[in-house]
Design a protein around this motif. Structure first.
Motif, mmCIF file in Angstrom:
data_model
loop_
_atom_site.group_PDB
_atom_site.id
_atom_site.type_symbol
_atom_site.label_atom_id
_atom_site.label_comp_id
_atom_site.label_asym_id
_atom_site.label_seq_id
_atom_site.Cartn_x
_atom_site.Cartn_y
_atom_site.Cartn_z
ATOM 1 N N ALA A 304 28.286 12.208 43.739
ATOM 2 C CA ALA A 304 28.109 12.464 42.275
ATOM 3 C C ALA A 304 26.386 12.625 42.329
ATOM 4 C CB ALA A 304 28.542 11.498 41.432
ATOM 5 N N VAL A 305 25.874 11.552 42.868
ATOM 6 C CA VAL A 305 24.254 11.411 43.218
ATOM 7 C C VAL A 305 23.650 12.787 44.008
ATOM 8 C CG1 VAL A 305 22.294 10.458 43.867
ATOM 9 C CG2 VAL A 305 24.114 9.181 42.580
ATOM 10 N N MET A 306 24.503 13.111 45.026
ATOM 11 C CA MET A 306 24.211 14.195 45.787
ATOM 12 C C MET A 306 24.204 15.477 45.151
ATOM 13 S SD MET A 306 25.942 13.155 49.413
ATOM 14 C CE MET A 306 25.537 14.562 50.100
ATOM 15 N N GLY A 313 17.114 20.108 42.340
ATOM 16 C CA GLY A 313 16.056 20.749 43.241
ATOM 17 C C GLY A 313 15.645 19.727 44.131
ATOM 18 N N TRP A 314 16.211 18.876 44.654
ATOM 19 C CA TRP A 314 15.611 17.846 45.499
ATOM 20 C C TRP A 314 15.790 18.421 46.931
ATOM 21 C CZ3 TRP A 314 18.825 12.698 44.253
ATOM 22 C CH2 TRP A 314 18.451 12.219 42.846
ATOM 23 N N THR A 319 18.915 15.194 50.613
ATOM 24 C CA THR A 319 19.748 14.759 50.117
ATOM 25 C C THR A 319 21.061 14.610 50.667
ATOM 26 O OG1 THR A 319 18.811 15.789 48.106
ATOM 27 C CG2 THR A 319 21.034 15.527 47.744
ATOM 28 N N VAL A 320 21.486 16.151 51.579
ATOM 29 C CA VAL A 320 22.577 15.999 52.224
ATOM 30 C C VAL A 320 22.655 15.084 53.336
ATOM 31 C CG1 VAL A 320 24.012 17.481 53.744
ATOM 32 C CG2 VAL A 320 22.890 18.493 51.485
ATOM 33 N N ILE A 321 21.640 14.991 54.330
ATOM 34 C CA ILE A 321 21.767 14.059 55.340
ATOM 35 C C ILE A 321 21.620 12.716 55.110
ATOM 36 C CG2 ILE A 321 20.786 13.510 57.596
ATOM 37 C CD1 ILE A 321 19.705 16.306 57.785
ATOM 38 N N LEU A 382 28.757 24.037 48.039
ATOM 39 C CA LEU A 382 28.685 22.686 48.493
ATOM 40 C C LEU A 382 28.652 21.832 47.308
ATOM 41 C CD1 LEU A 382 28.844 20.650 50.771
ATOM 42 C CD2 LEU A 382 26.302 20.397 50.634
ATOM 43 N N THR A 383 27.801 21.945 46.169
ATOM 44 C CA THR A 383 27.968 21.246 45.299
ATOM 45 C C THR A 383 29.098 21.020 44.197
ATOM 46 O OG1 THR A 383 25.467 22.035 44.605
ATOM 47 C CG2 THR A 383 26.701 20.800 42.835
ATOM 48 N N ALA A 384 30.021 22.046 44.267
ATOM 49 C CA ALA A 384 31.248 22.090 43.730
ATOM 50 C C ALA A 384 32.214 21.134 44.529
ATOM 51 C CB ALA A 384 31.846 23.484 43.446
#
Length: 415
Positions: A304-306, A313-314, A319-321, A382-384
């Motif tokens: 959720a935070v990711m 826009g982080w 964010t992903v790694i 990816l967000t979905a």
């Protein structure tokens, strides 16, 4: 003492079988991915090569637990090893014969073999568990043994990714497959000779209808496991590798190496999960419902935070790694905790019935996650996928409240 020593020898033999199988399984997956990528297949098409691998895992776990209770876990483990050798040999045909259908068939056989082997290994630990050491509860010893078996398996699967890539580079696809088949054949022959014949065989022959668990605790934990692994694979299996390649510009070696390292680290965390959860030997520290609720709640927050970070826009790389590394640590604790609870909840007589049913739910979650990972990523990105993961973990959290409050009163009676 002689009985305890014999049990330890059997445990080590089963663990060795499981390690050898896992190494070949990880190497084979990397071989197929890299080989078909070189032939021009896209990431989603390659993922679909493993569809039958996951599907037959569902069927195998459901039927395999019943089979193990009837004929013994030694036989189901040896059947799994033998089938994996056959699956490897199927890929030794001339290159022109390696059609998608043929590889999917080989992967289906490998999926059956993998889940027979895993179900047998996890079930056998309970039957071979040595007497608890002084000052320790039997459950805390069981947790440590299960954590070691589960964690080492995942670490070796990651190492298998490296082995597959190295063998493909050094001796080519067919040479690599032949080397893996020869190694596993030797392990299989040794297992046929050394593994105890009546291991895990139920005293009362279970009927086929007994494949469905009669234990409320097992059914609830199975539902939680399905959602837990669907939550991982809905963004990890297809969406993440494609995202790393497309957005970060990583080549296939970088993506494969990074994910292999992640799996190795994930396995190491699983191994030490009893220390992380505080289960260090006392009867009061053995984890149960409260631990399951707490750890999945923490895990639910990570995707959720990711997703929020990517939307805000982080830095996508950080964010992903960073999120993936944190997700791996918390997910490893959840997985190890669940693996302990199913063996703890399972009936002593015919333990493989309950364990097989549970890992059927695990395989169903992986199958759903694999399919939706590709579809959802193509539709919405990816967000979905991350939001879907968090939603599935919310379901896991809610289901976990129905687990037994008292770990000591959960075993089903009879088969």
């Amino acid at each position: 003492m002689s009985q305890a020593t014999a049990a330890v020898r059997q445990y080590l033999l089963i663990t060795g079988n499981y390690w050898a199988f896992t190494l070949t399984d990880g190497a084979l997956r990397m071989l197929v991915v890299l080989y078909f990528n070189a032939l021009g297949y896209g990431p989603l098409a390659i993922a679909m090569l493993f569809l039958f691998y996951e599907f037959f895992g569902v069927v195998t776990n459901l039927v395999g637990g019943w089979l193990g209770a009837r004929i013994g876990l030694n036989r189901t483990m040896n059947i799994g090893l033998g089938l994996q050798v056959v699956a490897l040999l199927m890929l030794l045909v001339p290159s022109a014969w390696l059609s998608v259908a043929w590889v999917m068939a080989a992967q289906a056989l490998s999926g059956i073999a993998k889940d027979l082997n895993k179900m047998s290994a996890k079930s056998a630990v309970k039957t071979l568990l040595p007497q608890a050491q002084q000052g320790q509860s039997q459950d805390s010893v069981l947790f440590r043994y299960i954590a070691l078996l589960t964690g080492s398996k995942n670490a070796l699967k990651g190492i298998g990714f490296f082995v597959g890539g190295a063998l493909l580079t050094l001796i080519g696809f067919q040479g690599a497959v032949l080397a893996l088949a020869a190694m596993l054949l030797l392990v299989w022959l040794g297992s046929l000779w050394l593994l105890t014949s009546e291991l895990g065989k139920a005293k009362h022959k279970p009927k086929f209808r007994d494949i469905f668990s009669k234990s409320r605790a097992v059914n609830i934990l199975s539902a939680a496991r399905l959602c837990l692994f669907a939550a991982r694979d809905v963004w990890f299996v297809v969406a993440l590798p494609v995202y790393l390649a497309d957005q970060f510009g990583w080549d296939h070696w970088a993506v494969g190496g990074f994910l292999a390292s992640w799996i190795i680290a994930y396995g190491i965390v699983q191994t030490v999960a009893p220390n992380i959860t505080g289960a260090r030997g006392s009867k009061t520290s053995v984890p149960g419902r409260g631990a399951a609720i707490f750890w999945v709640m923490l895990l639910m927050l990570v995707p959720a935070v990711m997703a929020l970070g990517l939307a805000a826009g982080w830095s996508s790389q950080w964010t992903v790694i960073g999120g993936l590394l944190l997700f791996g640590v918390v997910f490893a604790v959840n997985s190890s905790l669940h693996s302990f609870l199913i063996v703890h909840y399972a009936s002593d007589d015919g333990v493989s019935l309950d364990v097989g049913f549970y890992y059927m739910a695990n395989a169903a979650g992986r199958l759903l996650g694999t399919v939706f990972s590709g579809w959802l990523f193509q539709q919405a990105g990816l967000t979905a996928c991350l939001w879907a993961s968090s939603l599935l973990l919310l379901f896991t959290w809610l289901i976990s409240f129905a687990l037994p409050a008292n770990n000591a009163a959960t075993h089903r009676t009879g088969c």
